[in-house]
Scaffold this motif. Structure first.
Motif, PDB file in Angstrom:
ATOM      1  N   ILE A  57       4.282   2.607   6.858  1.00 53.73           N
ATOM      2  CA  ILE A  57       3.007   1.888   6.868  1.00 53.73           C
ATOM      3  C   ILE A  57       1.932   2.929   6.694  1.00 53.73           C
ATOM      4  CG2 ILE A  57       1.387   0.482   8.159  1.00 53.73           C
ATOM      5  CD1 ILE A  57       3.421  -0.706   9.724  1.00 53.73           C
ATOM      6  N   SER A  58       1.053   2.770   5.693  1.00 53.25           N
ATOM      7  CA  SER A  58      -0.032   3.729   5.571  1.00 53.25           C
ATOM      8  C   SER A  58      -1.267   3.145   6.219  1.00 53.25           C
ATOM      9  CB  SER A  58      -0.306   4.062   4.117  1.00 53.25           C
ATOM     10  OG  SER A  58      -0.996   3.020   3.516  1.00 53.25           O
ATOM     11  N   GLU A  59      -2.158   4.031   6.620  1.00 56.31           N
ATOM     12  CA  GLU A  59      -3.410   3.662   7.280  1.00 56.31           C
ATOM     13  C   GLU A  59      -3.146   2.757   8.462  1.00 56.31           C
ATOM     14  OE1 GLU A  59      -7.152   2.365   5.628  1.00 56.31           O
ATOM     15  OE2 GLU A  59      -6.338   2.860   3.678  1.00 56.31           O
TER      16      GLU A  59
ATOM     17  N   TYR B 228      -3.235   3.586  -5.149  1.00 54.93           N
ATOM     18  CA  TYR B 228      -4.083   2.750  -5.995  1.00 54.93           C
ATOM     19  C   TYR B 228      -4.010   3.203  -7.448  1.00 54.93           C
ATOM     20  CZ  TYR B 228      -6.424   0.851  -1.858  1.00 54.93           C
ATOM     21  OH  TYR B 228      -6.709   0.232  -0.695  1.00 54.93           O
TER      22      TYR B 228
ATOM     23  N   ILE C 207     -14.587  -5.192   0.265  1.00 53.65           N
ATOM     24  CA  ILE C 207     -13.782  -4.648   1.363  1.00 53.65           C
ATOM     25  C   ILE C 207     -14.187  -3.220   1.673  1.00 53.65           C
ATOM     26  CG2 ILE C 207     -11.473  -3.845   1.984  1.00 53.65           C
ATOM     27  CD1 ILE C 207     -10.395  -6.364   0.709  1.00 53.65           C
TER      28      ILE C 207
ATOM     29  N   ASP D 256      -0.278  -6.396  -8.204  1.00 53.28           N
ATOM     30  CA  ASP D 256      -1.118  -5.518  -7.398  1.00 53.28           C
ATOM     31  C   ASP D 256      -1.149  -5.950  -5.933  1.00 53.28           C
ATOM     32  OD1 ASP D 256      -2.490  -7.776  -7.893  1.00 53.28           O
ATOM     33  OD2 ASP D 256      -4.337  -6.815  -8.561  1.00 53.28           O
ATOM     34  N   GLN D 257      -0.394  -6.990  -5.602  1.00 52.10           N
ATOM     35  CA  GLN D 257      -0.295  -7.371  -4.196  1.00 52.10           C
ATOM     36  C   GLN D 257       1.040  -6.953  -3.606  1.00 52.10           C
ATOM     37  OE1 GLN D 257      -0.932 -11.592  -4.133  1.00 52.10           O
ATOM     38  NE2 GLN D 257      -3.088 -11.296  -3.636  1.00 52.10           N
TER      39      GLN D 257
ATOM     40  N   VAL E  24      -2.330   5.709  -0.705  1.00 50.77           N
ATOM     41  CA  VAL E  24      -1.977   4.294  -0.741  1.00 50.77           C
ATOM     42  C   VAL E  24      -1.376   3.944  -2.100  1.00 50.77           C
ATOM     43  CG1 VAL E  24      -2.939   1.974  -0.590  1.00 50.77           C
ATOM     44  CG2 VAL E  24      -3.660   3.698   1.001  1.00 50.77           C
TER      45      VAL E  24
ATOM     46  N   TYR F 284       0.779  -4.647  -0.362  1.00 46.01           N
ATOM     47  CA  TYR F 284      -0.527  -4.071  -0.032  1.00 46.01           C
ATOM     48  C   TYR F 284      -1.231  -4.886   1.031  1.00 46.01           C
ATOM     49  CZ  TYR F 284      -0.048  -1.089  -4.065  1.00 46.01           C
ATOM     50  OH  TYR F 284       0.400  -0.165  -4.940  1.00 46.01           O
TER      51      TYR F 284
ATOM     52  N   LYS G  35      -4.547  -6.273   2.938  1.00 47.54           N
ATOM     53  CA  LYS G  35      -5.804  -6.776   2.397  1.00 47.54           C
ATOM     54  C   LYS G  35      -6.913  -5.735   2.530  1.00 47.54           C
ATOM     55  CE  LYS G  35      -8.408 -11.011   3.225  1.00 47.54           C
ATOM     56  NZ  LYS G  35      -8.410 -12.112   4.201  1.00 47.54           N
ATOM     57  N   TYR G  36      -6.986  -5.074   3.680  1.00 45.02           N
ATOM     58  CA  TYR G  36      -8.080  -4.136   3.910  1.00 45.02           C
ATOM     59  C   TYR G  36      -7.690  -2.702   3.601  1.00 45.02           C
ATOM     60  CZ  TYR G  36      -9.749  -8.211   6.323  1.00 45.02           C
ATOM     61  OH  TYR G  36     -10.130  -9.487   6.628  1.00 45.02           O
ATOM     62  N   GLY G  37      -6.778  -2.517   2.655  1.00 42.22           N
ATOM     63  CA  GLY G  37      -6.400  -1.169   2.290  1.00 42.22           C
ATOM     64  C   GLY G  37      -5.156  -0.746   3.046  1.00 42.22           C
ATOM     65  N   GLY G  38      -4.282  -0.048   2.366  1.00 37.86           N
ATOM     66  CA  GLY G  38      -3.052   0.396   3.012  1.00 37.86           C
ATOM     67  C   GLY G  38      -1.861  -0.332   2.431  1.00 37.86           C
ATOM     68  N   ILE G  39      -0.693   0.212   2.673  1.00 39.66           N
ATOM     69  CA  ILE G  39       0.502  -0.308   2.042  1.00 39.66           C
ATOM     70  C   ILE G  39       1.635  -0.316   3.066  1.00 39.66           C
ATOM     71  CG2 ILE G  39       1.237   1.982   1.237  1.00 39.66           C
ATOM     72  CD1 ILE G  39       2.182   0.724  -1.315  1.00 39.66           C
TER      73      ILE G  39
ATOM     74  N   ASN H  84     -14.241  -2.959   5.604  1.00 40.28           N
ATOM     75  CA  ASN H  84     -13.597  -1.750   6.115  1.00 40.28           C
ATOM     76  C   ASN H  84     -14.492  -0.558   5.803  1.00 40.28           C
ATOM     77  OD1 ASN H  84     -11.655  -0.321   7.389  1.00 40.28           O
ATOM     78  ND2 ASN H  84     -10.124  -0.501   5.782  1.00 40.28           N
TER      79      ASN H  84
ATOM     80  N   TYR I   5     -13.785  -7.980  -5.117  1.00 34.99           N
ATOM     81  CA  TYR I   5     -13.122  -8.159  -3.832  1.00 34.99           C
ATOM     82  C   TYR I   5     -12.855  -6.800  -3.166  1.00 34.99           C
ATOM     83  CZ  TYR I   5      -9.310 -10.117  -0.975  1.00 34.99           C
ATOM     84  OH  TYR I   5      -8.492 -10.511   0.028  1.00 34.99           O
TER      85      TYR I   5
END
Lengths: 191, 205, 201
Positions: B130-132, A128, A10, B76-77, A126, B103, B105-109, A15, A6
């Motif tokens: 908010i990142s990104e 990760y 993305i 992780d969500q 972020v 998080y 969905k398309y990256g960022g937190i 993205n 997933y």
């Protein structure tokens, strides 16, 4: 496992590094002039992004993060990239000396490729996990490769078309990238 | 020029660069810390205006993580960073302020504070980071979106398109579906965290 | 043909003749990414401009001690140093701007304009002229990035610097998204090429 697939979809499509996040647009435009060059550039970006993210993640987690020196990320990450590029250049010179001229032109520019720096900075900012940032950087590199290779393919076709004079060169490539970006939005439906 | 000489020159310039950066860091450090404090104070004020004092709750975070995972919110969500009790002037616990990271969905937190009363009524949220952020994402900071949560008591909020009919339905901020969903997830996890804290402390506080 | 370089010609070249975005097509990533509003575009332009001026000045100052072979890494170190300092200042005094520009402030360190100017100008000229070259190109860059931001904000969100000009619901939301950025920047560069072509013909 499905989680990682997933993440992969993305970062490679939805993205996309170049078309969605707009990192490394200049490198993509410059590198897509010839298909052979596009492939080599993609390979270099992929390798450098992966290696630098594997090194910068622990560096930022255990060294910079520990002392609250997050502000050093940019300069330290760039140094890591530069060292990796220097090592790769040495490897190419030593074992692939018949290719040294071609890669000697591509590799130094990887350091200032914003796709590489963008991906590795995003990974740590972020927050990760190590595995996820490794997957993210490989897919970021793949995303760059996909964009550059498609763009190189389209460029071969554009060469046979009549483009309005003012749009010749960079503008028509930007329009092409924009159309590709719209197409890539379609991958949102996959998830 | 020999390799060692080249390296020495690079190192000298690098040392100067780092020295300059550190100088900049120490000059701006105090101001940044002050900013962060006022920002967090303001956020607490927004989500719990009528509380007199706050103090941090102690709990086993792995229990909370398991509790959230069991209820469908994987770590992780969404992740709860900190839970703070909000007390009134006679030091009774009125509710909690939850610091939560969710998080996109398309990256960022998105990291935010959510204020919840003892009975589960949501006071509102305030976004710390908010990142990104694409600009459209910042719409989740707007009152038009945020006010939909205020004073609502529900088990979980859901996003709907069009019109919100029943309690707990939220209309996503225009053009920021991903960020809206991230915020809803964070608020829902905070509601669960409130229930968890309630059970953990046996409803005493 | 080579005319004497003056402060005035540096500014003129930077802003018009060799505009870094519209003519040389350098540093397109931030131009595309952060220009969802005019304010963001302006802020990004100013950040890039400041880093450019400082980097060009110091590179020109150090040009005798920079080994030709390693100039890239030295450029990177110098620009990363100033980028980080600007970032710290933004964090301290303009936290909102720092948040809405996000990772692109850091990416200023690898902006193509800086390396282009360092290599083609600062390494061959004296620090005073390099300083004004930086100012000229900084203004040129800021100009285009602000125009793009303004156009995208008007079309995509219906406001300009936060003031509403188009009622909500009549906006073209693609202008605020990535594809819109590509299309509109293409138009701006095309206009520049048209003007340039018309003059040289």
């Amino acid at each position: 496992m499905t989680k990682l697939i997933y993440v992969a979809i993305i970062s490679a499509f939805v993205n996309n590094v170049v078309l969605g996040q707009m990192f490394g647009v200049n490198a993509a435009i410059k590198g897509s002039e010839k298909m052979s060059n596009a492939l080599r550039l993609s390979l270099c970006v992929l390798i450098v992004t992966f290696l630098s993210s594997v090194i910068t993640w622990p560096l930022s987690e255990f060294v910079l993060g520990k002392f609250n020196f997050e502000f050093l990320q940019t300069i330290v990450f760039l140094l890591v990239e530069a060292i990796i590029v220097a090592i790769l250049t040495a490897i190419v010179n030593r074992w692939f000396s018949h290719r040294r001229k071609i890669y000697g032109r591509i590799l130094p520019l990887i350091v200032i490729n914003s796709a590489v720096l963008g991906v590795i900075l995003t990974n740590v900012q972020v927050g990760y996990s190590f595995l996820r940032s490794a997957v993210n950087s490989v897919c970021g590199g793949l995303g760059f490769a996909i964009a550059v290779i498609i763009l190189a393919g389209v460029r071969e076709r554009i060469a046979f078309n009549d483009v309005p004079k003012p749009f010749e060169g960079v503008p028509i490539l930007l329009v092409t990238s924009g159309l590709m970006a719209i197409a890539f939005y379609g991958f949102t439906g996959l998830l | 020029m020999s390799l060692s000489k080249r390296i020495i020159r690079i190192v000298i310039i690098a040392v100067f660069a780092f020295a300059l950066i550190f100088a900049g860091y120490f000059v701006t450090k105090a101001k940044v810390e002050e900013n962060n404090e006022t920002k967090i104070d303001a956020a607490f004020e927004t989500v719990y205006p009528d509380a007199a004092s706050f103090d941090e709750a102690n709990y086993r975070s792995e229990y909370l993580t398991r509790y959230l995972t069991d209820n469908g919110y994987a770590d992780d969500q969404v992740h709860i960073n900190k839970i703070t009790f909000a007390r009134n002037d006679v030091r009774d616990v009125q509710g909690v302020v939850v610091q939560v990271s969710s998080y996109k969905k398309y990256g960022g937190i998105i990291t935010m504070l959510v204020g919840i009363q003892n009975d589960g009524t949501v006071n509102g949220y305030s976004i710390l980071h908010i990142s990104e952020a694409k600009d459209l994402d910042l719409k989740v900071k707007d009152a038009a979106f945020a006010d939909q949560f205020k004073g609502v008591r529900t088990e979980a909020f859901t996003l709907v398109n069009g019109e919100a009919k029943i309690t707990g339905e939220i209309i996503p901020a225009n053009g920021a579906d991903d960020a809206s969903q991230t915020v809803v997830r964070a608020v829902n996890a905070s509601i669960l965290a409130n229930t968890f804290i309630d059970e953990y402390y046996g409803g005493v506080g | 043909m080579q005319k004497k370089d003056t402060i005035f010609t540096r500014l003129y070249h930077g802003i018009l003749v060799e505009n870094p975005t519209a003519v040389l097509c350098l540093g397109l990533c931030p131009t595309l990414a952060v220009t969802t509003t005019a304010k963001n575009g302006l802020a990004m332009g100013i950040v890039t401009g400041i880093v450019l001026v400082l980097s060009e000045f110091f590179i020109s100052l150090l040009k005798r001690v920079i080994p030709k072979k390693d100039r890239m890494i030295i450029y990177v170190l110098i620009s990363a140093c100033f980028t980080t300092i600007i970032q710290l200042v933004l964090n301290a005094y303009y936290p909102d701007i720092s948040e809405s520009l996000g990772v692109f402030v850091s990416l200023t360190a690898v902006n193509g304009v800086i390396f282009g100017r360092a290599d083609n100008y600062a390494m061959q000229n004296n620090p005073g002229l390099a300083l004004f070259d930086g100012i000229g190109f900084g203004i040129g860059y800021t100009l285009i990035i602000t125009i793009l931001g303004a156009v995208r904000e008007i079309l995509g969100i219906g406001t300009i610097f936060g003031i509403r000009v188009i009622p909500d619901g009549y906006t073209l939301s693609i202008a605020a998204l990535a594809p819109g950025a590509f299309f509109l920047l293409a138009c701006i560069i095309a206009v520049a090429q048209k003007i340039k072509g018309g003059r040289s013909a």
